[in-house]
Design an enzyme around this catalytic site. Structure first.
Site, PDB file in Angstrom:
ATOM      1  CG  ASP A  29     -27.162 -58.363  23.463  1.00 25.99           C
ATOM      2  OD1 ASP A  29     -28.053 -59.105  23.913  1.00 25.99           O
ATOM      3  OD2 ASP A  29     -26.537 -57.536  24.146  1.00 25.99           O
ATOM      4  CG  HIS A  48     -29.727 -49.840  23.278  1.00 26.26           C
ATOM      5  ND1 HIS A  48     -30.479 -48.919  23.973  1.00 26.26           N
ATOM      6  CD2 HIS A  48     -29.872 -51.011  23.943  1.00 26.26           C
ATOM      7  CE1 HIS A  48     -31.034 -49.499  25.021  1.00 26.26           C
ATOM      8  NE2 HIS A  48     -30.681 -50.777  25.026  1.00 26.26           N
ATOM      9  CD  GLU A  66     -31.715 -58.190  24.295  1.00 24.79           C
ATOM     10  OE1 GLU A  66     -30.663 -57.591  23.997  1.00 24.79           O
ATOM     11  OE2 GLU A  66     -31.957 -58.611  25.433  1.00 24.79           O
TER      12      GLU A  66
END
Length: 485
Positions: free
Chosen positions: A19, A23, A50
């Site tokens: 997920d 980032h 993701e």
């Protein structure tokens, strides 16, 4: 992080969805993956990430760390199924991610709630979108199951503050148990890596396409039933419709199939062993019953050549090469295909090669003879090796591999590729880490062989040590086993 993931791998987990991967620096992700163990099946864990589109960094920055979820793919599918499914013909050029680096989806836990993509609330259209995704040769497909909701922040079904068992009822929504989805998973696995072929647009709501000659699917996103004739390139015969678990069948004649598609429905069938019921529901032999015969032939070809099987009965063309049954090259150099044959019938057959100009090359050996009974039957043959002069040797080797790498056997005989890795025999990983396959070789013959590994890019790794050796006798059913050196 790696230690925790390895604990999951030890429990049997085969891979991970990461997920919010964008980032994290991709170097950090790769550093974690470098510490992971192989799965209990012996392969590298499958990783997909993701990487939400929009702000930097782009999805391509993360290809080195694993596959990437393709949000554009889901958007294009939604647009087509809420508009014109005929638009899907141009899907590859519509801005979707490269298939080798991406994972497709129709919806996920975020986008079904914010309206970006479809959801179970789209009903039969949502089911059809999943049928298309499993049928289309592109990226790795995923099917999302979750729970019903009336607001975007609604929690899963619960009782007294505890989430209830995921029993696919009482608010849980489980497409993976839908007959159309389970049938299409079988279809997807059966057609393998065959390319999309014979695309047909009948209307803005009706499309059909094949995957090579291994399978065909037709989709009707319209509000009423539609009947069309599709040219699908598969062998003549009767096939089960996997979308309804074999409740209906499809007849292919002269390479064509006339299909009546229900509204918001689909029909899909493939060359395989799909059986809608067990042997207890087989029909008695009334002179019209059929059985599946699977033909496997080791037959290296030149560019542009295909291999067909032709024989003495109508199901095999009645010796007319124009009606010969084309075999699939998905396991090249072994060509394979399933044919619906009459039960309790004796017949002769041969393999032929056809090039793009229609030139025919026959095997030089005598006709092969066989007889069907009331159960499915399979044939293992080698080009120009007569049945009377041949025997079968099952090669078994224990070998662990990385994801995307497969094991082959190659050797000094023509039926073992004559030491050419391009013509090596692919072994089955069904009993991984044991790889296995029977191969037809001459009787009373001594030969040498080795096992090799090929990765997805075609790179070849030979096992070490001296060549292996084996000698056949005049019987049949030989087996040799070993461990990768």
């Amino acid at each position: 992080m790696a230690a925790y993931l390895n604990e999951q791998i030890a429990l049997g987990v085969d891979g991970f969805r990461i997920d919010a991967a964008k980032h994290m620096p991709v170097a950090d992700l790769n550093a974690i993956w470098a510490k992971l163990d192989n799965t209990t099946a012996g392969a590298e864990p499958y990783i997909f990430q993701e990487v939400y589109p929009g702000s930097a960094p782009p999805a391509s920055d993360y290809y080195s760390a694993g596959d990437v979820l393709d949000f554009t793919y889901a958007s294009r599918v939604k647009s087509a199924f809420q508009g014109n499914v005929s638009d899907l013909e141009s899907l590859p050029s519509s801005g979707v991610l490269p298939p080798a680096n991406s994972v497709s989806f129709v919806t996920n836990h975020d986008t079904e709630r914010n309206g970006l993509h479809m959801s179970y609330k789209d009903g039969d259209t949502y089911q059809l979108a999943n049928v298309f995704q499993l049928a289309y040769e592109w990226s790795t497909p995923t099917v999302y199951s979750g729970f019903e909701f009336s607001s975007s922040d609604q929690a899963p079904p619960n009782s007294n503050g505890f989430v209830t068992d995921t029993n696919c009822s009482g608010g849980w929504y489980c497409p993976q148990r839908d007959a159309a989805v389970t049938g299409m998973v079988k279809w997807h696995n059966a057609v393998g890596s065959e390319a999309v072929a014979n695309w047909s647009t009948k209307s803005s709501s009706v499309i059909g396409f094949g995957r090579g000659t291994a399978g065909y699917v037709a989709i009707n996103n319209g509000s009423s039933a539609a009947t069309y004739t599709f040219v699908r390139g598969m062998a003549d015969g009767t096939y089960a419709n996997v979308v309804d678990n074999g409740a209906t069948t499809v007849t292919v004649s002269g390479g064509n199939a006339t299909l009546t598609l229900p509204s918001k429905g689909a029909i899909a069938f493939y060359d395989g062993e799909f059986t809608p019921c067990d042997t207890s529901c087989e029909e008695p032999d009334d002179g019209t019953s059929t059985v599946t015969a699977t033909f496997n032939a080791y037959a290296p070809t030149t560019s542009g050549q295909d291999v067909h099987v032709v024989g003495s009965i109508a199901a095999l063309g009645g010796w007319d090469t124009a009606k010969a049954v084309k075999l699939s090259s998905s396991g090249y150099p072994v060509w394979a295909g399933a044919v619906s044959m009459p039960v309790n019938t004796s017949f002769d057959f041969k393999y032929v090669k056809k090039d793009a100009a229609g030139n025919i090359t026959w095997e030089s050996n005598a006709n092969r003879s066989a007889t069907t009974a009331t159960s499915a039957v399979g044939f293992q043959n080698s080009w120009n090796v007569a049945n009377a002069d041949a025997t079968d040797v099952t090669f078994n080797v224990t070998a662990t591999t990385a994801f995307g790498t497969n094991v082959y056997v190659v050797g000094s005989l023509a039926s073992l590729g004559s030491w050419n890795p391009a013509d090596a025999i692919p072994l089955s990983s069904a009993s991984y880490p044991t790889w296995s396959k029977p191969v037809i070789v001459p009787k009373s013959t001594t030969f040498e062989y080795k096992f090799i590994k090929k990765d997805g890019s075609g790179n070849v790794t030979w096992e070490s040590g001296t060549n292996r050796s084996y000698t056949t006798g005049s019987a049949s059913g030989y087996t040799t086993s070993g461990t990768w050196k």
